[in-house]
Design an enzyme around this catalytic site. Sequence first.
Site, PDB file in Angstrom:
ATOM      1  N   ARG A  38       0.818  -1.230   0.000  1.00 39.44           N
ATOM      2  CA  ARG A  38       0.000   0.000   0.000  1.00 39.44           C
ATOM      3  C   ARG A  38       0.839   1.262   0.000  1.00 39.44           C
ATOM      4  NH1 ARG A  38      -4.455   0.582   4.330  1.00 39.44           N
ATOM      5  NH2 ARG A  38      -4.858   2.445   3.119  1.00 39.44           N
ATOM      6  N   GLY A  43       6.566   0.755   5.677  1.00 45.05           N
ATOM      7  CA  GLY A  43       7.471  -0.103   4.902  1.00 45.05           C
ATOM      8  C   GLY A  43       7.471   0.233   3.424  1.00 45.05           C
ATOM      9  N   CYS A  44       6.294   0.459   2.866  1.00 43.29           N
ATOM     10  CA  CYS A  44       6.186   0.762   1.436  1.00 43.29           C
ATOM     11  C   CYS A  44       6.830   2.110   1.113  1.00 43.29           C
ATOM     12  CB  CYS A  44       4.732   0.728   0.991  1.00 43.29           C
ATOM     13  SG  CYS A  44       4.006  -0.928   1.172  1.00 43.29           S
ATOM     14  N   THR A  45       6.717   3.063   2.020  1.00 43.50           N
ATOM     15  CA  THR A  45       7.341   4.366   1.819  1.00 43.50           C
ATOM     16  C   THR A  45       8.855   4.233   1.865  1.00 43.50           C
ATOM     17  OG1 THR A  45       5.428   5.512   2.726  1.00 43.50           O
ATOM     18  CG2 THR A  45       7.507   6.728   2.709  1.00 43.50           C
ATOM     19  N   ALA A  48       9.964   2.538  -1.432  1.00 41.67           N
ATOM     20  CA  ALA A  48       9.869   3.446  -2.571  1.00 41.67           C
ATOM     21  C   ALA A  48      10.960   4.520  -2.509  1.00 41.67           C
ATOM     22  CB  ALA A  48       8.488   4.100  -2.614  1.00 41.67           C
TER      23      ALA A  48
END
Length: 152
Positions: A38, A43-45, A48
């Site tokens: 998401r 974690g995704c930030t 990325a």
Amino acid sequence: MLEVGTKAPEFTLPDQEGRMVSLADYRGKKVVLYFYPRDNTPGCTRQACAFAATYEEFQKAAAVVIGISKDSTASHQRFAQKHQLPFILLSDPELSAIQAYGVWQEKKNYGKVSMGVVRSTFVIDENGLIEKIMPKVKPDTNAAEILAYLAK
């Protein structure tokens, strides 16, 4: 389950600007395709931003970076703008590519079982074949691991 050396499943999905992007558009280039759960989660930030911080190195390695999640194009646009992400984010709310690559799996979180995207990365060669599969990657080290692999 997908295997190294097999043809990467084709897809056509909208990017953060609403433009349709196909895997076939990148024939002749190496593609780093990463699936993540998401936008704007910790974690995704981190994952990325690690790809963004090393984006020039991916370009020097002649590799295209593409992130895919089931978030909307509007969500991707906000995520990309907020973190100055220089690469393509594709929206897959129907889970077509997510399921084709086998990353929609059962996940356990604090004893609760649900279905979701398992953070995974694929390196696809210039001919559209899967060159490397990295399942269940760590957000903080994924970009560096891929760069090390590409440098071989």
